[in-house]
Design a protein around this motif. Structure first.
Motif, PDB file in Angstrom:
ATOM      1  N   PRO A 188       0.826  -1.210   0.000  1.00  0.00           N
ATOM      2  CA  PRO A 188       0.000   0.000   0.000  1.00  0.00           C
ATOM      3  C   PRO A 188       0.862   1.262   0.000  1.00  0.00           C
ATOM      4  O   PRO A 188       1.812   1.387   0.777  1.00  0.00           O
ATOM      5  N   GLY A 189       0.550   2.177  -0.898  1.00  0.00           N
ATOM      6  CA  GLY A 189       1.305   3.413  -0.998  1.00  0.00           C
ATOM      7  C   GLY A 189       0.696   4.520  -0.159  1.00  0.00           C
ATOM      8  O   GLY A 189      -0.416   4.387   0.358  1.00  0.00           O
ATOM      9  N   PRO A 190       1.423   5.629  -0.016  1.00  0.00           N
ATOM     10  CA  PRO A 190       0.884   6.772   0.729  1.00  0.00           C
ATOM     11  C   PRO A 190      -0.251   7.436  -0.039  1.00  0.00           C
ATOM     12  O   PRO A 190      -0.363   7.287  -1.257  1.00  0.00           O
ATOM     13  N   ARG A 191      -1.083   8.152   0.681  1.00  0.00           N
ATOM     14  CA  ARG A 191      -2.145   8.915   0.029  1.00  0.00           C
ATOM     15  C   ARG A 191      -1.576  10.268  -0.393  1.00  0.00           C
ATOM     16  O   ARG A 191      -1.012  10.994   0.409  1.00  0.00           O
ATOM     17  N   VAL A 192      -1.706  10.563  -1.670  1.00  0.00           N
ATOM     18  CA  VAL A 192      -1.195  11.801  -2.253  1.00  0.00           C
ATOM     19  C   VAL A 192      -2.351  12.505  -2.940  1.00  0.00           C
ATOM     20  O   VAL A 192      -3.001  11.933  -3.823  1.00  0.00           O
ATOM     21  N   ALA A 193      -2.647  13.728  -2.505  1.00  0.00           N
ATOM     22  CA  ALA A 193      -3.754  14.500  -3.067  1.00  0.00           C
ATOM     23  C   ALA A 193      -5.060  13.705  -2.992  1.00  0.00           C
ATOM     24  O   ALA A 193      -5.851  13.707  -3.930  1.00  0.00           O
ATOM     25  N   ARG A 195      -5.500  10.475  -2.998  1.00  0.00           N
ATOM     26  CA  ARG A 195      -5.521   9.178  -3.676  1.00  0.00           C
ATOM     27  C   ARG A 195      -4.287   8.376  -3.275  1.00  0.00           C
ATOM     28  O   ARG A 195      -3.220   8.938  -3.013  1.00  0.00           O
ATOM     29  N   GLU A 196      -4.447   7.053  -3.248  1.00  0.00           N
ATOM     30  CA  GLU A 196      -3.308   6.207  -2.923  1.00  0.00           C
ATOM     31  C   GLU A 196      -2.322   6.189  -4.084  1.00  0.00           C
ATOM     32  O   GLU A 196      -2.705   5.962  -5.233  1.00  0.00           O
ATOM     33  N   LEU A 197      -1.067   6.429  -3.775  1.00  0.00           N
ATOM     34  CA  LEU A 197      -0.015   6.386  -4.786  1.00  0.00           C
ATOM     35  C   LEU A 197       0.327   4.928  -5.067  1.00  0.00           C
ATOM     36  O   LEU A 197       0.646   4.162  -4.147  1.00  0.00           O
ATOM     37  N   THR A 198       0.258   4.532  -6.310  1.00  0.00           N
ATOM     38  CA  THR A 198       0.490   3.133  -6.667  1.00  0.00           C
ATOM     39  C   THR A 198       1.820   2.904  -7.382  1.00  0.00           C
ATOM     40  O   THR A 198       2.170   1.753  -7.653  1.00  0.00           O
ATOM     41  N   GLY A 199       2.548   3.966  -7.671  1.00  0.00           N
ATOM     42  CA  GLY A 199       3.820   3.783  -8.346  1.00  0.00           C
ATOM     43  C   GLY A 199       4.484   5.099  -8.693  1.00  0.00           C
ATOM     44  O   GLY A 199       3.977   6.183  -8.353  1.00  0.00           O
ATOM     45  N   PHE A 200       5.621   4.993  -9.347  1.00  0.00           N
ATOM     46  CA  PHE A 200       6.411   6.156  -9.746  1.00  0.00           C
ATOM     47  C   PHE A 200       6.861   5.988 -11.193  1.00  0.00           C
ATOM     48  O   PHE A 200       6.981   4.871 -11.694  1.00  0.00           O
ATOM     49  N   ARG A 201       7.167   7.103 -11.819  1.00  0.00           N
ATOM     50  CA  ARG A 201       7.796   7.100 -13.130  1.00  0.00           C
ATOM     51  C   ARG A 201       9.098   7.883 -13.035  1.00  0.00           C
ATOM     52  O   ARG A 201       9.158   8.919 -12.368  1.00  0.00           O
ATOM     53  N   GLY A 202      10.132   7.366 -13.690  1.00  0.00           N
ATOM     54  CA  GLY A 202      11.421   8.015 -13.624  1.00  0.00           C
ATOM     55  C   GLY A 202      12.157   7.982 -14.954  1.00  0.00           C
ATOM     56  O   GLY A 202      11.636   7.501 -15.972  1.00  0.00           O
TER      57      GLY A 202
END
Length: 226
Positions: A188-193, A195-202
């Motif tokens: 489980p990701g942190p809630r950001v704005a 919504r739960e954050l499900t991943g990152f792009r880099g």
């Protein structure tokens, strides 16, 4: 490298390939590495010099940058950032928290991992199968090292958002030859704005024997007022 890689992001980058003859440290910082070997002290000092130079471009006066929980740097109020160093390269990336939520960067020698067991520790079967395919199509790229570096960048982005550990097995990465990567969180990701954050792009780049990876997590347009 990172400066050109992150040219479109609202961040400030300072990087160097050399240690100054006598890099400055605040007394509090010097205490952190008082018993370290010379190589470690120079890395520690030079990367903080990069960070202070980057902060100065944002109008922030020189301040100590001390390790916090799990070694994450403690930035001045209103600032987010990340630092990295490896043989022949040091860099810091900072931004105002009014524009960017979190940053993660990592630099590694652009060479395959020296120990095959390391790859088993930092990847799962799905990732290793993908790396094998990439290696066939692009054998000149050290994909295992890039995966390791990208996971380091994921962790550095994750920790300021959560204050929690994220294991190598807790994110599944997909590296793309176009210089980008994505990371799917398997926990489980942190809630950001809201919504739960499900991943990152880099993004990633290799140049002059150095591989760098970077993630910049911006605020949403609604949060930034754009």
């Amino acid at each position: 490298m990172l400066e050109s890689l992150l040219a479109a992001a609202p961040v400030t980058v300072v990087e160097t390939r050399e240690d100054p003859a006598d890099p400055f440290l605040f007394p509090e910082e010097a205490n952190v590495v008082a018993r370290a070997v010379d190589k470690r002290r120079r890395e520690f000092a030079t990367v903080r010099q990069c960070a202070r130079s980057a902060l100065s471009e944002l109008g922030i006066p020189p301040v100590p940058i001390l390790p916090g929980p799990k070694g994450a740097p403690r930035w001045p109020d209103g600032i987010v950032g990340s630092m990295t160093h490896c043989a022949g390269y040091r860099a810091a990336v900072v931004a105002r928290s009014s524009a960017v939520r979190s940053i993660g960067i990592d630099a590694e020698p652009a060479a395959p991992l020296a120990d095959a067991d390391v790859l088993k520790l930092v990847s799962d079967e799905t990732e290793r199968a993908a790396l094998a395919g990439l290696g066939i199509r692009h054998p000149d790229v050290p994909w295992d090292r890039l995966l390791f570096s990208a996971k380091e960048s994921v962790y550095k982005t994750w920790f300021p958002l959560t204050g929690r550990w994220l294991g190598f097995e807790d994110a599944r990465l997909d590296l793309d030859p176009d210089g980008t990567f994505s990371a799917a969180l398997l926990v489980p990701g942190p809630r950001v704005a809201g919504r739960e954050l499900t991943g990152f792009r880099g993004t990633w780049r290799i140049r002059d024997g150095i591989a760098v990876t970077a993630i910049v997590l911006p605020l949403t347009p609604a949060e930034s007022g754009t």
